[in-house]
Motif scaffolding. Structure first.
Motif, PDB file in Angstrom:
ATOM      1  N   LEU A  98      11.829   8.426  -3.706  1.00 23.37           N
ATOM      2  CA  LEU A  98      12.794   7.388  -3.346  1.00 23.37           C
ATOM      3  C   LEU A  98      14.134   7.616  -4.045  1.00 23.37           C
ATOM      4  N   GLU A  99      14.084   8.063  -5.280  1.00 29.41           N
ATOM      5  CA  GLU A  99      15.317   8.315  -6.034  1.00 29.41           C
ATOM      6  C   GLU A  99      16.123   9.482  -5.456  1.00 29.41           C
ATOM      7  N   ARG A 100      15.470  10.361  -4.715  1.00 30.57           N
ATOM      8  CA  ARG A 100      16.163  11.505  -4.112  1.00 30.57           C
ATOM      9  C   ARG A 100      16.849  11.180  -2.795  1.00 30.57           C
ATOM     10  N   MET A 101      16.579  10.024  -2.244  1.00 27.28           N
ATOM     11  CA  MET A 101      17.173   9.654  -0.952  1.00 27.28           C
ATOM     12  C   MET A 101      18.695   9.597  -1.090  1.00 27.28           C
ATOM     13  N   ILE A 102      19.380  10.269  -0.165  1.00 26.91           N
ATOM     14  CA  ILE A 102      20.846  10.349  -0.206  1.00 26.91           C
ATOM     15  C   ILE A 102      21.477   8.959  -0.192  1.00 26.91           C
ATOM     16  N   GLN A 103      20.974   8.070   0.679  1.00 28.27           N
ATOM     17  CA  GLN A 103      21.549   6.725   0.778  1.00 28.27           C
ATOM     18  C   GLN A 103      21.436   6.001  -0.556  1.00 28.27           C
ATOM     19  N   PHE A 104      20.299   6.141  -1.210  1.00 29.76           N
ATOM     20  CA  PHE A 104      20.109   5.481  -2.501  1.00 29.76           C
ATOM     21  C   PHE A 104      21.061   6.057  -3.533  1.00 29.76           C
ATOM     22  N   LYS A 105      21.151   7.373  -3.590  1.00 29.57           N
ATOM     23  CA  LYS A 105      22.008   8.005  -4.596  1.00 29.57           C
ATOM     24  C   LYS A 105      23.467   7.582  -4.439  1.00 29.57           C
ATOM     25  N   GLU A 106      23.949   7.571  -3.203  1.00 34.26           N
ATOM     26  CA  GLU A 106      25.354   7.206  -2.964  1.00 34.26           C
ATOM     27  C   GLU A 106      25.626   5.758  -3.363  1.00 34.26           C
ATOM     28  N   LYS A 107      24.768   4.856  -2.932  1.00 33.53           N
ATOM     29  CA  LYS A 107      24.982   3.438  -3.240  1.00 33.53           C
ATOM     30  C   LYS A 107      24.747   3.151  -4.715  1.00 33.53           C
ATOM     31  N   ALA A 108      23.801   3.844  -5.330  1.00 35.42           N
ATOM     32  CA  ALA A 108      23.525   3.644  -6.754  1.00 35.42           C
ATOM     33  C   ALA A 108      24.721   4.083  -7.599  1.00 35.42           C
ATOM     34  N   ARG A 109      25.384   5.158  -7.169  1.00 32.48           N
ATOM     35  CA  ARG A 109      26.585   5.608  -7.900  1.00 32.48           C
ATOM     36  C   ARG A 109      27.666   4.533  -7.860  1.00 32.48           C
ATOM     37  N   LYS A 110      27.835   3.905  -6.706  1.00 30.35           N
ATOM     38  CA  LYS A 110      28.854   2.864  -6.555  1.00 30.35           C
ATOM     39  C   LYS A 110      28.508   1.606  -7.342  1.00 30.35           C
ATOM     40  N   GLN A 111      27.230   1.238  -7.360  1.00 32.18           N
ATOM     41  CA  GLN A 111      26.817  -0.015  -7.989  1.00 32.18           C
ATOM     42  C   GLN A 111      26.518   0.130  -9.476  1.00 32.18           C
ATOM     43  N   GLY A 112      26.346   1.346  -9.927  1.00 31.75           N
ATOM     44  CA  GLY A 112      26.072   1.564 -11.350  1.00 31.75           C
ATOM     45  C   GLY A 112      24.760   0.956 -11.786  1.00 31.75           C
ATOM     46  N   GLU A 113      24.777   0.241 -12.890  1.00 30.10           N
ATOM     47  CA  GLU A 113      23.548  -0.335 -13.440  1.00 30.10           C
ATOM     48  C   GLU A 113      23.041  -1.523 -12.639  1.00 30.10           C
ATOM     49  N   ASN A 114      23.820  -2.017 -11.698  1.00 28.97           N
ATOM     50  CA  ASN A 114      23.431  -3.196 -10.929  1.00 28.97           C
ATOM     51  C   ASN A 114      22.677  -2.864  -9.645  1.00 28.97           C
ATOM     52  N   VAL A 115      22.235  -1.625  -9.491  1.00 31.83           N
ATOM     53  CA  VAL A 115      21.511  -1.240  -8.278  1.00 31.83           C
ATOM     54  C   VAL A 115      20.157  -1.955  -8.245  1.00 31.83           C
ATOM     55  N   SER A 116      19.776  -2.436  -7.064  1.00 33.31           N
ATOM     56  CA  SER A 116      18.556  -3.238  -6.963  1.00 33.31           C
ATOM     57  C   SER A 116      17.352  -2.405  -6.531  1.00 33.31           C
ATOM     58  N   VAL A 117      16.191  -2.922  -6.835  1.00 30.28           N
ATOM     59  CA  VAL A 117      14.945  -2.290  -6.408  1.00 30.28           C
ATOM     60  C   VAL A 117      14.835  -2.338  -4.886  1.00 30.28           C
ATOM     61  N   GLY A 118      15.390  -3.384  -4.282  1.00 30.24           N
ATOM     62  CA  GLY A 118      15.356  -3.500  -2.826  1.00 30.24           C
ATOM     63  C   GLY A 118      16.002  -2.308  -2.144  1.00 30.24           C
ATOM     64  N   LEU A 119      17.098  -1.827  -2.693  1.00 28.78           N
ATOM     65  CA  LEU A 119      17.768  -0.647  -2.140  1.00 28.78           C
ATOM     66  C   LEU A 119      16.886   0.581  -2.299  1.00 28.78           C
ATOM     67  N   LEU A 120      16.275   0.720  -3.447  1.00 29.30           N
ATOM     68  CA  LEU A 120      15.392   1.855  -3.709  1.00 29.30           C
ATOM     69  C   LEU A 120      14.188   1.833  -2.773  1.00 29.30           C
ATOM     70  N   LEU A 147       0.826  -1.210   0.000  1.00 30.79           N
ATOM     71  CA  LEU A 147       0.000   0.000   0.000  1.00 30.79           C
ATOM     72  C   LEU A 147       0.862   1.262   0.000  1.00 30.79           C
ATOM     73  N   LEU A 148       1.894   1.276   0.811  1.00 29.69           N
ATOM     74  CA  LEU A 148       2.789   2.443   0.845  1.00 29.69           C
ATOM     75  C   LEU A 148       3.527   2.604  -0.482  1.00 29.69           C
ATOM     76  N   ASN A 149       3.929   1.490  -1.091  1.00 31.45           N
ATOM     77  CA  ASN A 149       4.582   1.559  -2.405  1.00 31.45           C
ATOM     78  C   ASN A 149       3.661   2.196  -3.438  1.00 31.45           C
ATOM     79  N   CYS A 150       2.381   1.870  -3.371  1.00 32.56           N
ATOM     80  CA  CYS A 150       1.426   2.426  -4.335  1.00 32.56           C
ATOM     81  C   CYS A 150       1.229   3.928  -4.149  1.00 32.56           C
ATOM     82  N   ALA A 151       1.490   4.430  -2.947  1.00 36.34           N
ATOM     83  CA  ALA A 151       1.272   5.842  -2.658  1.00 36.34           C
ATOM     84  C   ALA A 151       2.557   6.672  -2.674  1.00 36.34           C
ATOM     85  N   THR A 152       3.712   6.027  -2.780  1.00 36.38           N
ATOM     86  CA  THR A 152       4.991   6.733  -2.718  1.00 36.38           C
ATOM     87  C   THR A 152       5.496   7.036  -4.126  1.00 36.38           C
ATOM     88  N   PRO A 153       5.682   8.320  -4.437  1.00 33.61           N
ATOM     89  CA  PRO A 153       6.221   8.666  -5.759  1.00 33.61           C
ATOM     90  C   PRO A 153       7.655   8.155  -5.933  1.00 33.61           C
TER      91      PRO A 153
END
Length: 88
Positions: A51-73, A41-47
């Motif tokens: 999630l893409e703006r979260m600092i933790q996601f951005k930092e880890k996504a930069r390190k992992q490149g194209e292999n970043v998982s949806v679980g992290l997001l 339900l929260l996933n359906c309501a969360t733009p």
């Protein structure tokens, strides 16, 4: 079979470390349907852009490149479910 054994070992470790089952509940989160339901339900309501703006996601996504998982997001949504369901 291996998962069940691991769950039991983890519970035993918690008890051995001194967690008092009279004061703290020990349970397998994946056995609580409400957790997955609330997360959905929260996933359906969360733009997505929130999630893409979260600092933790951005930092880890930069390190992992194209292999970043949806679980992290989606981790912040999962944590929100924890907080709402378990008042944690």
């Amino acid at each position: 079979k291996e998962l069940k054994k691991s769950v039991m070992q983890t519970a035993a470790l918690y008890l051995a470390c001194g967690i008092d089952p009279e004061k703290s509940k020990i349970f397998v989160q994946s056995h609580v349907p409400a957790h997955a339901e609330l997360t959905w339900l929260l996933n359906c309501a969360t733009p997505l852009n929130w999630l893409e703006r979260m600092i933790q996601f951005k930092e880890k996504a930069r390190k992992q490149g194209e292999n970043v998982s949806v679980g992290l997001l989606d981790y912040p949504v999962l944590m929100a479910s924890d907080i709402l369901l378990y008042q944690a």
